[in-house]
Design a protein around this motif. Structure first.
Motif, short mmCIF file in Angstrom:
data_model
loop_
_atom_site.label_atom_id
_atom_site.label_comp_id
_atom_site.label_asym_id
_atom_site.label_seq_id
_atom_site.Cartn_x
_atom_site.Cartn_y
_atom_site.Cartn_z
N HIS A 1 0.91 -1.13 0.00
CA HIS A 1 0.05 0.01 -0.02
C HIS A 1 0.87 1.25 0.14
O HIS A 1 0.57 2.27 -0.69
CB HIS A 1 -0.92 -0.12 1.25
N LEU A 2 1.94 1.31 0.62
CA LEU A 2 2.73 2.40 0.84
C LEU A 2 3.45 2.69 -0.52
O LEU A 2 3.79 3.84 -1.07
CB LEU A 2 3.84 2.14 1.84
N ARG A 3 3.89 1.62 -1.22
CA ARG A 3 4.21 1.67 -2.64
C ARG A 3 3.55 2.44 -3.52
O ARG A 3 3.82 3.32 -4.46
CB ARG A 3 4.95 0.07 -3.24
N VAL A 4 2.18 1.99 -3.39
CA VAL A 4 1.09 2.72 -4.26
C VAL A 4 0.94 4.28 -4.10
O VAL A 4 0.87 4.91 -4.82
CB VAL A 4 -0.27 1.93 -4.14
N LEU A 5 0.99 4.42 -2.54
CA LEU A 5 0.92 5.77 -2.34
C LEU A 5 2.21 6.68 -2.76
O LEU A 5 2.02 7.82 -3.10
CB LEU A 5 0.77 5.85 -0.69
N LYS A 6 3.15 6.09 -2.64
CA LYS A 6 4.51 6.60 -3.00
C LYS A 6 4.75 7.06 -4.67
O LYS A 6 4.91 8.25 -5.01
CB LYS A 6 5.67 5.82 -2.57
N GLN A 7 4.01 5.88 -5.32
CA GLN A 7 3.89 5.97 -6.76
C GLN A 7 3.03 7.31 -7.38
O GLN A 7 3.42 7.86 -8.24
CB GLN A 7 3.48 4.73 -7.47
N ALA A 8 1.91 7.28 -6.50
CA ALA A 8 1.14 8.44 -6.72
C ALA A 8 1.57 9.89 -6.19
O ALA A 8 0.74 10.70 -6.19
CB ALA A 8 -0.15 8.07 -6.11
N GLY A 9 2.71 9.66 -5.53
CA GLY A 9 3.32 11.22 -5.04
C GLY A 9 2.74 11.59 -3.62
O GLY A 9 3.02 12.88 -3.33
N LEU A 10 2.12 10.72 -2.80
CA LEU A 10 1.35 11.24 -1.74
C LEU A 10 2.19 11.02 -0.48
O LEU A 10 1.94 11.54 0.52
CB LEU A 10 0.04 10.40 -1.54
N VAL A 11 3.17 10.04 -0.61
CA VAL A 11 4.05 10.00 0.38
C VAL A 11 5.76 9.66 0.00
O VAL A 11 5.74 9.57 -1.32
CB VAL A 11 3.82 8.55 1.50
N VAL A 12 6.49 9.98 1.00
CA VAL A 12 7.92 9.77 0.65
C VAL A 12 8.37 9.14 1.71
O VAL A 12 7.91 8.72 2.84
CB VAL A 12 8.77 11.30 0.53
N ASP A 13 9.55 8.31 1.55
CA ASP A 13 10.29 7.62 2.61
C ASP A 13 11.74 8.08 2.59
O ASP A 13 12.25 8.81 1.62
CB ASP A 13 10.31 6.17 2.34
N GLU A 14 12.24 7.70 3.91
CA GLU A 14 13.87 7.94 4.08
C GLU A 14 14.25 6.94 4.83
O GLU A 14 13.58 6.36 5.83
CB GLU A 14 13.89 9.41 4.63
N ALA A 15 15.52 6.47 4.84
CA ALA A 15 16.29 5.50 5.62
C ALA A 15 16.42 6.03 6.78
O ALA A 15 17.16 7.21 7.01
CB ALA A 15 17.28 5.05 4.77
N SER A 16 16.55 5.15 7.88
CA SER A 16 16.37 5.67 9.31
C SER A 16 17.27 4.08 9.95
O SER A 16 16.60 3.30 10.29
CB SER A 16 15.54 6.03 9.90
N GLY A 17 18.59 3.96 9.80
CA GLY A 17 19.21 2.78 10.20
C GLY A 17 18.71 1.71 9.17
O GLY A 17 18.90 1.82 7.98
N THR A 18 18.16 0.62 9.80
CA THR A 18 17.60 -0.57 8.78
C THR A 18 16.19 -0.43 8.64
O THR A 18 15.47 -1.04 7.81
CB THR A 18 17.77 -1.97 9.73
N ARG A 19 15.52 0.74 8.93
CA ARG A 19 14.07 0.93 8.75
C ARG A 19 13.96 1.99 7.94
O ARG A 19 14.71 2.65 7.56
CB ARG A 19 13.28 1.35 10.00
N ARG A 20 12.69 2.05 6.92
CA ARG A 20 12.30 3.12 6.11
C ARG A 20 11.12 3.92 6.92
O ARG A 20 10.23 3.11 7.21
CB ARG A 20 11.69 2.60 4.81
N ILE A 21 11.48 5.25 7.04
CA ILE A 21 10.26 6.03 7.66
C ILE A 21 9.44 6.63 6.32
O ILE A 21 10.06 7.16 5.70
CB ILE A 21 10.95 7.13 8.73
N TYR A 22 8.28 6.67 6.59
CA TYR A 22 7.39 7.24 5.85
C TYR A 22 6.53 8.45 6.29
O TYR A 22 6.31 8.55 7.40
CB TYR A 22 6.37 6.18 5.18
N ARG A 23 6.43 9.25 5.44
CA ARG A 23 5.77 10.58 5.95
C ARG A 23 4.83 11.08 4.59
O ARG A 23 5.21 10.76 3.33
CB ARG A 23 6.76 11.77 6.49
N LEU A 24 3.98 11.94 4.72
CA LEU A 24 3.31 12.65 3.78
C LEU A 24 4.31 13.43 3.02
O LEU A 24 5.08 14.01 3.48
CB LEU A 24 2.06 13.56 4.15
N ASN A 25 3.97 13.62 1.58
CA ASN A 25 4.57 14.40 0.75
C ASN A 25 4.01 15.65 0.39
O ASN A 25 2.93 15.67 -0.09
CB ASN A 25 4.87 13.63 -0.60
#
Length: 111
Positions: A48-72
């Motif tokens: 679901h996050l991948r779809v939201l990211k492809q739609a430009g609604l969320v972005v992610d960033e690496a934080s150690g071994t995790r990916r943190i998602y936030r609204l774009n």
């Protein structure tokens, strides 16, 4: 409607994606944290996050071994602009309809 807006609206058409989107509106979150709050698996949340990211609604960033998602903000602003334009157009059409001159005179005879 442009492709971007179509993808964003399609992405938000799914209730689980809307729930993820709304949750991210309260602050950034990792996949595991999102999955803990939803009745779907962690891999499903990732999809679901991948779809939201492809739609430009969320972005992610690496934080150690995790990916943190936030609204774009840029994606949300583009969606807001589209909806504002849509609303303005609809309200203008409504205004024009309301301001049409009233028809006066007798009813037309039918043959």
């Amino acid at each position: 409607m442009g492709t971007y807006q179509s993808e964003a609206l399609d992405a938000l058409g799914d209730p689980t994606r809307r729930a993820i989107f709304e949750r991210l509106g309260r602050g950034p979150c990792a996949v595991g944290e999102l999955a803990a709050e939803l009745p779907v698996s962690r891999p499903a949340v990732s999809q679901h996050l991948r779809v939201l990211k492809q739609a430009g609604l969320v972005v992610d960033e690496a934080s150690g071994t995790r990916r943190i998602y936030r609204l774009n903000p840029a994606g949300i602003d583009a969606l807001r602009t589209y909806l504002t334009h849509f609303w303005s157009t609809a309200m203008s059409a409504f205004r024009d309809e309301v301001n049409k001159p009233a028809r006066t005179g007798e009813p037309e005879e039918q043959s």
